[in-house]
Write a protein that holds these residues in place. Sequence first.
Motif, PDB file in Angstrom:
ATOM      1  N   ALA A  89       7.146  20.116   0.170  1.00 33.76           N
ATOM      2  CA  ALA A  89       6.797  19.396   1.392  1.00 33.76           C
ATOM      3  C   ALA A  89       5.860  18.254   1.034  1.00 33.76           C
ATOM      4  O   ALA A  89       4.880  18.446   0.318  1.00 33.76           O
ATOM      5  N   LEU A  90       6.181  17.081   1.509  1.00 33.98           N
ATOM      6  CA  LEU A  90       5.343  15.924   1.205  1.00 33.98           C
ATOM      7  C   LEU A  90       5.347  14.944   2.355  1.00 33.98           C
ATOM      8  O   LEU A  90       6.217  14.963   3.220  1.00 33.98           O
ATOM      9  N   LYS A  91       4.361  14.092   2.330  1.00 36.10           N
ATOM     10  CA  LYS A  91       4.202  13.037   3.333  1.00 36.10           C
ATOM     11  C   LYS A  91       3.856  11.778   2.563  1.00 36.10           C
ATOM     12  O   LYS A  91       2.912  11.783   1.761  1.00 36.10           O
ATOM     13  N   THR A  92       4.621  10.722   2.742  1.00 35.16           N
ATOM     14  CA  THR A  92       4.368   9.491   1.993  1.00 35.16           C
ATOM     15  C   THR A  92       4.673   8.273   2.854  1.00 35.16           C
ATOM     16  O   THR A  92       5.477   8.350   3.788  1.00 35.16           O
ATOM     17  N   SER A  93       4.028   7.178   2.554  1.00 38.56           N
ATOM     18  CA  SER A  93       4.297   5.929   3.275  1.00 38.56           C
ATOM     19  C   SER A  93       4.113   4.749   2.343  1.00 38.56           C
ATOM     20  O   SER A  93       3.341   4.808   1.381  1.00 38.56           O
ATOM     21  N   ALA A 141       0.853  -1.186   0.000  1.00 34.11           N
ATOM     22  CA  ALA A 141       0.000   0.000   0.000  1.00 34.11           C
ATOM     23  C   ALA A 141       0.891   1.240   0.000  1.00 34.11           C
ATOM     24  O   ALA A 141       1.910   1.287   0.691  1.00 34.11           O
ATOM     25  N   TRP A 142       0.509   2.253  -0.791  1.00 37.80           N
ATOM     26  CA  TRP A 142       1.291   3.486  -0.886  1.00 37.80           C
ATOM     27  C   TRP A 142       0.368   4.677  -0.746  1.00 37.80           C
ATOM     28  O   TRP A 142      -0.709   4.712  -1.339  1.00 37.80           O
ATOM     29  N   THR A 143       0.781   5.653   0.061  1.00 41.28           N
ATOM     30  CA  THR A 143       0.028   6.897   0.190  1.00 41.28           C
ATOM     31  C   THR A 143       0.976   8.069  -0.051  1.00 41.28           C
ATOM     32  O   THR A 143       2.180   7.978   0.216  1.00 41.28           O
ATOM     33  N   LEU A 144       0.424   9.164  -0.552  1.00 41.98           N
ATOM     34  CA  LEU A 144       1.199  10.385  -0.797  1.00 41.98           C
ATOM     35  C   LEU A 144       0.297  11.581  -0.578  1.00 41.98           C
ATOM     36  O   LEU A 144      -0.855  11.583  -1.042  1.00 41.98           O
ATOM     37  N   GLU A 145       0.812  12.596   0.123  1.00 42.00           N
ATOM     38  CA  GLU A 145       0.120  13.870   0.255  1.00 42.00           C
ATOM     39  C   GLU A 145       1.130  14.965   0.007  1.00 42.00           C
ATOM     40  O   GLU A 145       2.227  14.946   0.567  1.00 42.00           O
ATOM     41  N   CYS A 146       0.774  15.913  -0.873  1.00 45.14           N
ATOM     42  CA  CYS A 146       1.676  17.013  -1.206  1.00 45.14           C
ATOM     43  C   CYS A 146       0.853  18.274  -1.426  1.00 45.14           C
ATOM     44  O   CYS A 146      -0.073  18.265  -2.246  1.00 45.14           O
ATOM     45  N   ASN A 147       1.185  19.341  -0.701  1.00 47.06           N
ATOM     46  CA  ASN A 147       0.444  20.602  -0.821  1.00 47.06           C
ATOM     47  C   ASN A 147       0.870  21.413  -2.037  1.00 47.06           C
ATOM     48  O   ASN A 147       0.149  22.301  -2.463  1.00 47.06           O
ATOM     49  N   LEU A 196       7.559   1.791   5.609  1.00 45.76           N
ATOM     50  CA  LEU A 196       8.418   2.962   5.453  1.00 45.76           C
ATOM     51  C   LEU A 196       7.538   4.200   5.418  1.00 45.76           C
ATOM     52  O   LEU A 196       6.451   4.170   4.851  1.00 45.76           O
ATOM     53  N   SER A 197       8.011   5.274   6.028  1.00 43.51           N
ATOM     54  CA  SER A 197       7.283   6.531   5.934  1.00 43.51           C
ATOM     55  C   SER A 197       8.268   7.682   5.882  1.00 43.51           C
ATOM     56  O   SER A 197       9.392   7.585   6.392  1.00 43.51           O
ATOM     57  N   PHE A 198       7.852   8.786   5.257  1.00 40.51           N
ATOM     58  CA  PHE A 198       8.678   9.965   5.126  1.00 40.51           C
ATOM     59  C   PHE A 198       7.806  11.199   5.217  1.00 40.51           C
ATOM     60  O   PHE A 198       6.736  11.251   4.608  1.00 40.51           O
ATOM     61  N   GLU A 199       8.232  12.177   5.969  1.00 37.03           N
ATOM     62  CA  GLU A 199       7.560  13.455   6.041  1.00 37.03           C
ATOM     63  C   GLU A 199       8.619  14.545   6.050  1.00 37.03           C
ATOM     64  O   GLU A 199       9.484  14.568   6.930  1.00 37.03           O
ATOM     65  N   GLY A 200       8.608  15.416   5.054  1.00 38.82           N
ATOM     66  CA  GLY A 200       9.609  16.470   4.957  1.00 38.82           C
ATOM     67  C   GLY A 200       9.657  17.006   3.544  1.00 38.82           C
ATOM     68  O   GLY A 200       8.686  16.898   2.793  1.00 38.82           O
ATOM     69  N   ASN A 201      10.794  17.585   3.155  1.00 41.76           N
ATOM     70  CA  ASN A 201      10.958  18.103   1.807  1.00 41.76           C
ATOM     71  C   ASN A 201      11.573  17.032   0.916  1.00 41.76           C
ATOM     72  O   ASN A 201      12.523  16.366   1.316  1.00 41.76           O
ATOM     73  N   GLY A 202      11.049  16.882  -0.277  1.00 39.55           N
ATOM     74  CA  GLY A 202      11.588  15.902  -1.211  1.00 39.55           C
ATOM     75  C   GLY A 202      11.380  16.352  -2.622  1.00 39.55           C
ATOM     76  O   GLY A 202      10.665  17.320  -2.887  1.00 39.55           O
ATOM     77  N   ASN A 203      12.017  15.668  -3.593  1.00 40.58           N
ATOM     78  CA  ASN A 203      11.812  15.964  -5.012  1.00 40.58           C
ATOM     79  C   ASN A 203      11.926  14.673  -5.800  1.00 40.58           C
ATOM     80  O   ASN A 203      12.300  13.641  -5.254  1.00 40.58           O
TER      81      ASN A 203
END
Length: 195
Positions: free
Chosen positions: A176-180, A158-164, A188-195
Motif C-alpha cells: 500500500a502506498l500513496k504518492t504524488s 515535486a514528488w512525495t511518497l508514503e509507504c507503510n 498526478l497522484s496515486f493511492e492504492g497497492n503498487g510495486n
Amino acid sequence: DAWSGGKSRIAGNPEISFWPEPTLTLRSATIETTDGSSRKLAHIGSITATFSLFSAIDGTPALHDVRLVEPVVTLERRTDGTLNWQRPHWLNTPDVQAADKDTPFGDITVENGRLQIIDLVTNQTREFSGISGTVSWPSFTKQLSARLSGTLAGQVVAWTLECNEPLMLLTGRNAALKTSLSSAALNLSFEGNGN
C-alpha cells in the motif's frame, strides 16, 4: 557497500567533530559497479551523519540524520532490460529476519542532487537536477516517507511518497502506498497497492 549494492570509495579524509553533537563527515564518496567494469553509479560531494558516542563505544555504531550534499546518481536500463544497480544483499533478506534487525536510519536529507536516467533500449537520457528534500525511514518496520523536489526540462517538479511496508515495495512486491507528482504543467497522484 552492503547498503548500496556497489563498491564504495572515499577520496577525502574522514572528519569527526564532537560539538554540538558527534558528527562524521566523508568527502568525495563514489559508488561503482561490482561487475568488474568499475562504472560509476553515484558520486556524492559529502556525506555527514550524527552518531551516538555510547553506541560507538558499545561497538554498535549507528548513524542518524544523514545529509547527502551534491549527490549525482546514474540509473541505466541496459538493452537486456536489467539495471546498472545490483539489488543490495539486505533486500534479499526475508522480511522476518530484516524486521528482527530493525536497524534505524533516521532522516536522509538531500541537497542539490542530480539523477541521470539513461535508457539504452530507447536511447533516451533524462536528467533531474537541483534535487533537494528528505527521505525518512526510522526502521525496517516503520513507514517510509519521501518529499523531494527538483528540476526537469526547466520545470520544477515535486514528488512525495508514503509507504507503510517499504520492504515489500523495495523487493518488488505489492504494498500500500500513496504518492504524488506535481509541477506547473500537471499534477498526478496515486493511492492504492503498487510495486
